[in-house]
Design an enzyme around this catalytic site. Structure first.
Site, PDB file in Angstrom:
ATOM      1  N   CYS A  62      -5.484  -9.942   2.291  1.00  0.00           N
ATOM      2  CA  CYS A  62      -6.503  -9.014   2.823  1.00  0.00           C
ATOM      3  C   CYS A  62      -7.762  -9.713   3.323  1.00  0.00           C
ATOM      4  O   CYS A  62      -8.077  -9.624   4.509  1.00  0.00           O
ATOM      5  CB  CYS A  62      -6.863  -7.992   1.757  1.00  0.00           C
ATOM      6  SG  CYS A  62      -5.428  -7.075   1.186  1.00  0.00           S
ATOM      7  N   ARG A  66       0.963 -15.027  -0.660  1.00  0.00           N
ATOM      8  CA  ARG A  66       0.531 -15.090   0.742  1.00  0.00           C
ATOM      9  C   ARG A  66      -0.927 -15.546   0.813  1.00  0.00           C
ATOM     10  O   ARG A  66      -1.756 -15.086   0.051  1.00  0.00           O
ATOM     11  CB  ARG A  66       0.668 -13.705   1.400  1.00  0.00           C
ATOM     12  CG  ARG A  66       2.092 -13.266   1.589  1.00  0.00           C
ATOM     13  CD  ARG A  66       2.144 -11.844   2.092  1.00  0.00           C
ATOM     14  NE  ARG A  66       1.656 -10.894   1.097  1.00  0.00           N
ATOM     15  CZ  ARG A  66       1.462  -9.593   1.344  1.00  0.00           C
ATOM     16  NH1 ARG A  66       1.700  -9.097   2.529  1.00  0.00           N
ATOM     17  NH2 ARG A  66       1.036  -8.786   0.398  1.00  0.00           N
ATOM     18  N   VAL A  81       0.832  -1.203   0.000  1.00  0.00           N
ATOM     19  CA  VAL A  81       0.000   0.000   0.000  1.00  0.00           C
ATOM     20  C   VAL A  81       0.867   1.255   0.000  1.00  0.00           C
ATOM     21  O   VAL A  81       0.638   2.194  -0.769  1.00  0.00           O
ATOM     22  CB  VAL A  81      -0.955  -0.026   1.221  1.00  0.00           C
ATOM     23  CG1 VAL A  81      -1.640   1.319   1.414  1.00  0.00           C
ATOM     24  CG2 VAL A  81      -1.995  -1.125   1.049  1.00  0.00           C
ATOM     25  N   THR A 127      -0.485  -4.528   9.515  1.00  0.00           N
ATOM     26  CA  THR A 127      -1.342  -4.785  10.681  1.00  0.00           C
ATOM     27  C   THR A 127      -1.674  -6.286  10.630  1.00  0.00           C
ATOM     28  O   THR A 127      -2.794  -6.668  10.284  1.00  0.00           O
ATOM     29  CB  THR A 127      -2.627  -3.931  10.627  1.00  0.00           C
ATOM     30  OG1 THR A 127      -3.213  -4.048   9.325  1.00  0.00           O
ATOM     31  CG2 THR A 127      -2.340  -2.467  10.897  1.00  0.00           C
ATOM     32  N   PHE A 129      -8.397   1.169  -0.879  1.00  0.00           N
ATOM     33  CA  PHE A 129      -9.239   0.127  -1.471  1.00  0.00           C
ATOM     34  C   PHE A 129      -8.585  -0.522  -2.701  1.00  0.00           C
ATOM     35  O   PHE A 129      -9.259  -1.186  -3.482  1.00  0.00           O
ATOM     36  CB  PHE A 129     -10.612   0.704  -1.854  1.00  0.00           C
ATOM     37  CG  PHE A 129     -11.337   1.289  -0.665  1.00  0.00           C
ATOM     38  CD1 PHE A 129     -11.924   0.461   0.281  1.00  0.00           C
ATOM     39  CD2 PHE A 129     -11.400   2.661  -0.475  1.00  0.00           C
ATOM     40  CE1 PHE A 129     -12.579   0.988   1.394  1.00  0.00           C
ATOM     41  CE2 PHE A 129     -12.055   3.204   0.631  1.00  0.00           C
ATOM     42  CZ  PHE A 129     -12.643   2.364   1.567  1.00  0.00           C
ATOM     43  N   LYS A 181      -7.588 -12.182   6.429  1.00  0.00           N
ATOM     44  CA  LYS A 181      -7.176 -11.433   7.623  1.00  0.00           C
ATOM     45  C   LYS A 181      -8.272 -10.463   8.058  1.00  0.00           C
ATOM     46  O   LYS A 181      -8.598 -10.377   9.250  1.00  0.00           O
ATOM     47  CB  LYS A 181      -5.878 -10.682   7.274  1.00  0.00           C
ATOM     48  CG  LYS A 181      -5.512  -9.539   8.178  1.00  0.00           C
ATOM     49  CD  LYS A 181      -4.160  -8.973   7.811  1.00  0.00           C
ATOM     50  CE  LYS A 181      -4.225  -7.746   6.934  1.00  0.00           C
ATOM     51  NZ  LYS A 181      -4.467  -6.479   7.590  1.00  0.00           N
ATOM     52  N   ASN A 183     -14.561  -4.937   2.815  1.00  0.00           N
ATOM     53  CA  ASN A 183     -13.898  -6.204   2.487  1.00  0.00           C
ATOM     54  C   ASN A 183     -14.752  -7.401   2.905  1.00  0.00           C
ATOM     55  O   ASN A 183     -14.816  -8.411   2.197  1.00  0.00           O
ATOM     56  CB  ASN A 183     -12.518  -6.275   3.151  1.00  0.00           C
ATOM     57  CG  ASN A 183     -11.447  -5.664   2.261  1.00  0.00           C
ATOM     58  OD1 ASN A 183     -11.743  -5.121   1.209  1.00  0.00           O
ATOM     59  ND2 ASN A 183     -10.194  -5.750   2.677  1.00  0.00           N
ATOM     60  N   LYS A 239      15.696  -2.714   2.081  1.00  0.00           N
ATOM     61  CA  LYS A 239      14.609  -2.380   1.144  1.00  0.00           C
ATOM     62  C   LYS A 239      14.813  -0.958   0.594  1.00  0.00           C
ATOM     63  O   LYS A 239      14.669  -0.715  -0.610  1.00  0.00           O
ATOM     64  CB  LYS A 239      13.264  -2.484   1.855  1.00  0.00           C
ATOM     65  CG  LYS A 239      12.090  -2.347   0.920  1.00  0.00           C
ATOM     66  CD  LYS A 239      10.793  -2.257   1.670  1.00  0.00           C
ATOM     67  CE  LYS A 239      10.011  -3.556   1.594  1.00  0.00           C
ATOM     68  NZ  LYS A 239       8.692  -3.440   2.231  1.00  0.00           N
ATOM     69  N   THR A 279      -5.030  -0.873   7.204  1.00  0.00           N
ATOM     70  CA  THR A 279      -6.357  -1.356   7.619  1.00  0.00           C
ATOM     71  C   THR A 279      -6.327  -1.609   9.121  1.00  0.00           C
ATOM     72  O   THR A 279      -5.568  -2.450   9.597  1.00  0.00           O
ATOM     73  CB  THR A 279      -6.700  -2.647   6.851  1.00  0.00           C
ATOM     74  OG1 THR A 279      -6.710  -2.334   5.462  1.00  0.00           O
ATOM     75  CG2 THR A 279      -8.052  -3.199   7.262  1.00  0.00           C
TER      76      THR A 279
HETATM   77  C1  UGA Z   1      -9.098  -6.768  -1.750  1.00  0.00           C
HETATM   78  C2  UGA Z   1     -10.192  -5.744  -2.104  1.00  0.00           C
HETATM   79  O1  UGA Z   1     -10.799  -6.083  -3.351  1.00  0.00           O
HETATM   80  C3  UGA Z   1      -9.594  -4.329  -2.206  1.00  0.00           C
HETATM   81  O2  UGA Z   1     -10.624  -3.382  -2.444  1.00  0.00           O
HETATM   82  C4  UGA Z   1      -8.892  -3.996  -0.891  1.00  0.00           C
HETATM   83  O3  UGA Z   1      -8.267  -2.726  -0.934  1.00  0.00           O
HETATM   84  C5  UGA Z   1      -7.822  -5.047  -0.615  1.00  0.00           C
HETATM   85  O4  UGA Z   1      -8.443  -6.350  -0.549  1.00  0.00           O
HETATM   86  C6  UGA Z   1      -7.156  -4.713   0.699  1.00  0.00           C
HETATM   87  O5  UGA Z   1      -7.819  -4.797   1.736  1.00  0.00           O
HETATM   88  O6  UGA Z   1      -6.024  -4.234   0.700  1.00  0.00           O
HETATM   89  P1  UGA Z   1      -7.170  -8.041  -3.155  1.00  0.00           P
HETATM   90  O7  UGA Z   1      -7.027  -8.884  -1.950  1.00  0.00           O
HETATM   91  O8  UGA Z   1      -5.953  -7.437  -3.775  1.00  0.00           O
HETATM   92  O9  UGA Z   1      -8.165  -6.785  -2.831  1.00  0.00           O
HETATM   93  O10 UGA Z   1      -7.848  -8.895  -4.306  1.00  0.00           O
HETATM   94  P2  UGA Z   1      -9.327  -9.169  -4.835  1.00  0.00           P
HETATM   95  O11 UGA Z   1      -9.357  -8.860  -6.279  1.00  0.00           O
HETATM   96  O12 UGA Z   1     -10.355  -8.533  -3.997  1.00  0.00           O
HETATM   97  O13 UGA Z   1      -9.414 -10.758  -4.671  1.00  0.00           O
HETATM   98  C7  UGA Z   1      -9.389 -11.374  -3.389  1.00  0.00           C
HETATM   99  C8  UGA Z   1      -9.631 -12.870  -3.529  1.00  0.00           C
HETATM  100  O14 UGA Z   1     -10.983 -13.135  -3.899  1.00  0.00           O
HETATM  101  C9  UGA Z   1      -8.761 -13.543  -4.591  1.00  0.00           C
HETATM  102  O15 UGA Z   1      -8.318 -14.793  -4.084  1.00  0.00           O
HETATM  103  C10 UGA Z   1      -9.720 -13.746  -5.756  1.00  0.00           C
HETATM  104  O16 UGA Z   1      -9.356 -14.820  -6.566  1.00  0.00           O
HETATM  105  C11 UGA Z   1     -11.024 -14.006  -5.012  1.00  0.00           C
HETATM  106  N1  UGA Z   1     -12.232 -13.703  -5.801  1.00  0.00           N
HETATM  107  C12 UGA Z   1     -12.489 -12.429  -6.206  1.00  0.00           C
HETATM  108  C13 UGA Z   1     -13.123 -14.718  -6.089  1.00  0.00           C
HETATM  109  O17 UGA Z   1     -12.905 -15.891  -5.718  1.00  0.00           O
HETATM  110  N2  UGA Z   1     -14.259 -14.426  -6.786  1.00  0.00           N
HETATM  111  C14 UGA Z   1     -14.552 -13.154  -7.186  1.00  0.00           C
HETATM  112  O18 UGA Z   1     -15.626 -12.957  -7.806  1.00  0.00           O
HETATM  113  C15 UGA Z   1     -13.637 -12.143  -6.889  1.00  0.00           C
END
Ligand code: UGA
Length: 440
Positions: A261, A328, A11, A86, A153, A264, A209, A35, A123
């Site tokens: 994300c 992760r 982030v 976090t 987000f 957690k 989330n 880093k 978060t």
């Molecule tokens: C998620 C949120 O979408 C972001 O808005 C948020 O900022 C972020 O967490 C965070 O808290 O930092 P991210 O974890 O990068 O983002 O990825 P996502 O695209 O949301 O996917 C999360 C998981 O859900 C993945 O394993 C994906 O394969 C799965 N997923 C997603 C599904 O199984 N089905 C779906 O329809 C969408």
């Protein structure tokens, strides 16, 4: 404006780079000297489409620099963002010790009469802003500052696009002076800004989330009913998603959600609501459905292959989603390890995730192949675990020729069932009817 971001992880780094891209002067601070050295040498520690170019461009334009000194960052900046990890504790609650430490460090370097806005971007549980304020006051009674919550987000894999063109920006603050500065920070992004109090902004992040995870678990629960009844979850998702009140996004049935994300944050929201005295059992069900999804998938592989011991299985995809090298809390990694535990001989391939999986020793006993085609050699089953675009471009006739048995398990409903059957595969997806080979 002059901005400082403390914490150059996912982030922090992407936010810092995008703030610089819109014209701010940004110092990204990290306490990991190695880093910082490597960022100063132009090396980007994560794979995120578009990030490397933005970092290099803004470093060259002197709008972005890296430092290991919080004092340096706070001295030079009107607004100081906290973007440190976090992580979860064993009971699911959030470990806030990094935030607390940074708050103390900021307090130490704040100078009388030099107003600063301290922004929580990590978060965090609701009411963390109050604790950060108390902490800074405790360690520096004369400090002139306000604390603001500004949850992020962005999604991995499209973080730069999400930051440059956000759906909304949430700013939670209790001081007009701080809110005015925050609006200036975000003015160049031309996005809708929602201003709230600090507690509401903090809650928005966990509530958002959790709702997205709930949507995924909902469609995954429906996918189990589809499998038992012969319906097609993709058609069901299209049908319900066309209702604007529901929407089609995040209704893709899958092996389950993973990553750093959702797992957690859902655990944290459960712990937070318990602590506040308002338990949220619905979210426990979301977690249960998510865990079941992978187990049901493996059960279906077992049913097809009878015994997994000594079966050669190829897995395409190790990252928790495509377009990232992040492994992760990846469901594909858990899946691979479950297969190995049952004695299967697993060969895996991932376009970007193998280096980190190898470094962290996440898939011991698994052969990592150099290409998707090499990985399928002699396989008795192919599992699609992460929906990388690369897998759509592979010559499936060649895949079939290389496999021992043309059996495909699609954990992301990525392939078209009729096309796969046309190639001669027996094709099983999530919540979709099984299609058997039409030829070959
Ligand atoms: C998620 C949120 O979408 C972001 O808005 C948020 O900022 C972020 O967490 C965070 O808290 O930092 P991210 O974890 O990068 O983002 O990825 P996502 O695209 O949301 O996917 C999360 C998981 O859900 C993945 O394993 C994906 O394969 C799965 N997923 C997603 C599904 O199984 N089905 C779906 O329809 C969408």
């Amino acid at each position: 404006m002059e901005l400082c971001i403390i914490g150059s992880g996912y982030v922090g780094l992407v936010s810092g780079a995008c703030f610089a891209e819109v014209g701010h002067r940004v110092i990204c601070v990290d306490n990991d000297r190695r880093k910082v050295d490597s960022l100063q040498a132009g090396k980007i520690p994560i794979f995120e489409p578009g990030l490397e170019e933005i970092v290099h461009r803004n470093v060259a334009a002197r709008r972005l620099r890296f430092s290991d000194s919080i004092e340096d960052g706070v001295d030079q900046s009107q607004v100081v963002f906290i973007a440190v990890p976090t992580p979860p504790q064993p009971d699911g609650s959030v470990d806030l010790s990094f935030i607390e430490k940074v708050a103390r460090e900021i307090a130490k370097v704040l100078k009388p009469g030099e107003y600063r806005v301290v922004v929580d971007k990590s978060t965090v549980p609701v009411k963390t802003g109050e604790k950060v304020t108390e902490t800074i006051k405790r360690y520096n009674t004369g400090a002139d500052f306000d604390v603001v919550s500004n949850p992020e987000f962005l999604r991995e894999g499209c973080a730069v696009a999400d930051l440059m063109k956000p759906d909304r920006i949430v700013i939670g603050g209790n001081s007009d002076r701080a809110l005015a500065l925050m609006k200036k920070v975000y003015e160049p992004f031309n996005a809708p800004i929602l201003v709230t109090d600090v507690n509401s902004a903090e809650l928005i992040k966990h509530a958002a989330n959790s709702f997205l995870a709930l949507k995924i678990s909902y469609i995954n629960a429906v996918s189990a009913i589809c499998e038992a009844s012969g319906a097609d979850v993709e058609k069901v998702a299209d049908g319900i998603g066309m209702d604007k009140r529901i929407g089609r996004h995040f209704l893709n049935a899958s092996l389950g959600y993973g990553g750093s994300c959702f797992p957690k944050d859902i655990a944290a929201f459960i712990a937070i609501s318990d602590q506040i005295g308002v338990p949220f059992p619905l979210l426990k069900e979301v977690q249960r459905i998510n865990a079941d999804q992978k187990d049901r998938f493996i059960k279906r592989i077992r049913e097809a292959l009878w015994v997994l011991r000594e079966k050669r299985i190829c897995v395409w995809g190790l990252t928790f989603k495509p377009d990232t090298d992040d492994v992760r809390c990846s469901v594909p990694i858990d899946l691979v390890n479950d297969l190995v535990k049952e004695g299967a001989i697993v060969t895996a391939y991932d376009p970007k995730g193998m280096e980190k999986a190898r470094e962290l020793n996440l898939v011991p006993g698994v052969k990592l192949a150099d290409s998707a085609l090499e990985a399928v050699d002699g396989a008795e089953a192919l599992i699609l675990a992460t929906e990388w675009k690369e897998f759509a471009c592979i010559d499936m006739e060649e895949v079939k020729r290389r496999m021992h048995t043309p059996l495909v398990f699609d954990g992301r409903n990525f392939f078209d069932p009729a096309t796969m059957a046309g190639f001669g595969f027996t094709y099983r997806a999530i919540g979709r009817p099984v299609l058997s080979a039409k030829c070959g």
